[in-house]
Design an enzyme around this catalytic site. Structure first.
Site, PDB file in Angstrom:
ATOM      1  N   GLU A 226      -3.512   3.703   7.947  1.00  0.00           N
ATOM      2  CA  GLU A 226      -3.157   2.261   7.700  1.00  0.00           C
ATOM      3  C   GLU A 226      -3.327   1.822   6.219  1.00  0.00           C
ATOM      4  OE1 GLU A 226      -1.499   0.279   9.561  1.00  0.00           O
ATOM      5  OE2 GLU A 226      -1.239   1.462  11.414  1.00  0.00           O
TER       6      GLU A 226
ATOM      7  N   ASN B 231      -0.619   0.731   3.430  1.00  0.00           N
ATOM      8  CA  ASN B 231      -0.480  -0.481   2.775  1.00  0.00           C
ATOM      9  C   ASN B 231      -0.643  -0.089   1.216  1.00  0.00           C
ATOM     10  OD1 ASN B 231      -0.730  -1.854   5.200  1.00  0.00           O
ATOM     11  ND2 ASN B 231      -2.841  -2.709   4.913  1.00  0.00           N
TER      12      ASN B 231
ATOM     13  N   ARG C  98       7.821  -4.477   9.285  1.00  0.00           N
ATOM     14  CA  ARG C  98       6.446  -3.976   9.431  1.00  0.00           C
ATOM     15  C   ARG C  98       5.624  -4.814  10.380  1.00  0.00           C
ATOM     16  NH1 ARG C  98       6.035   0.559   7.476  1.00  0.00           N
ATOM     17  NH2 ARG C  98       3.887   0.427   7.493  1.00  0.00           N
TER      18      ARG C  98
END
Length: 141
Positions: A48, A52, A106
């Site tokens: 994650e 990002n 997303r």
């Protein structure tokens, strides 16, 4: 807490490097003999954070993602940073389901996922200078 070991890795902000970062962090954490569940938690949180940095930090440009892993007698600290566009409003970005990229489908759950799998998550960001995410996971071993 006693520092046991440390490593630093830099890679290009390419989406196929997300799995590379995840595997490297898990392999490094293995020195502390974590459970399979703890390793899965680490891999998910790293995925994650790296995603990002690539998708939100650099958007349509290219840059470098840096990952520092520090093993302590109590667990692992993982720091993932970019020198991308930064986050305007960190508190808003931490809200579940908030996404600055709805057109990319997303989920807006990145920080929520990191927080649920790690014991602590700190985010420091400055617009046009980048973002640093520092995570810590206590390991039972």
């Amino acid at each position: 807490m006693q520092l046991v070991n440390e490593m630093k890795l830099e890679f290009m902000s390419k989406s196929n490097n997300e799995s590379f970062g995840r595997v490297v962090a898990a392999a490094f954490a293995s020195q502390l003999d974590p459970t399979v569940e703890e390793l899965a938690d680490i891999k998910t949180a790293v995925s994650e954070a790296v995603t990002n940095a690539i998708i939100h930090g650099y958007e349509d440009t290219s840059g470098t993602v840096e990952m520092i892993c520090r093993l302590y007698d109590e667990g692992i600290q993982i720091i993932i940073s970019d020198k991308g566009k930064g986050i305007e409003d960190i508190e808003l970005a931490r809200q579940p389901l908030y996404t600055s990229k709805p057109d990319m489908e997303r989920s807006g759950m990145g920080f929520t996922v990191m927080e649920s799998f790690m014991d602590s998550v700190e985010i420091v960001s400055e617009p046009n200078k980048g973002t640093t995410v520092t995570m810590f996971k206590k390991l039972k071993s």
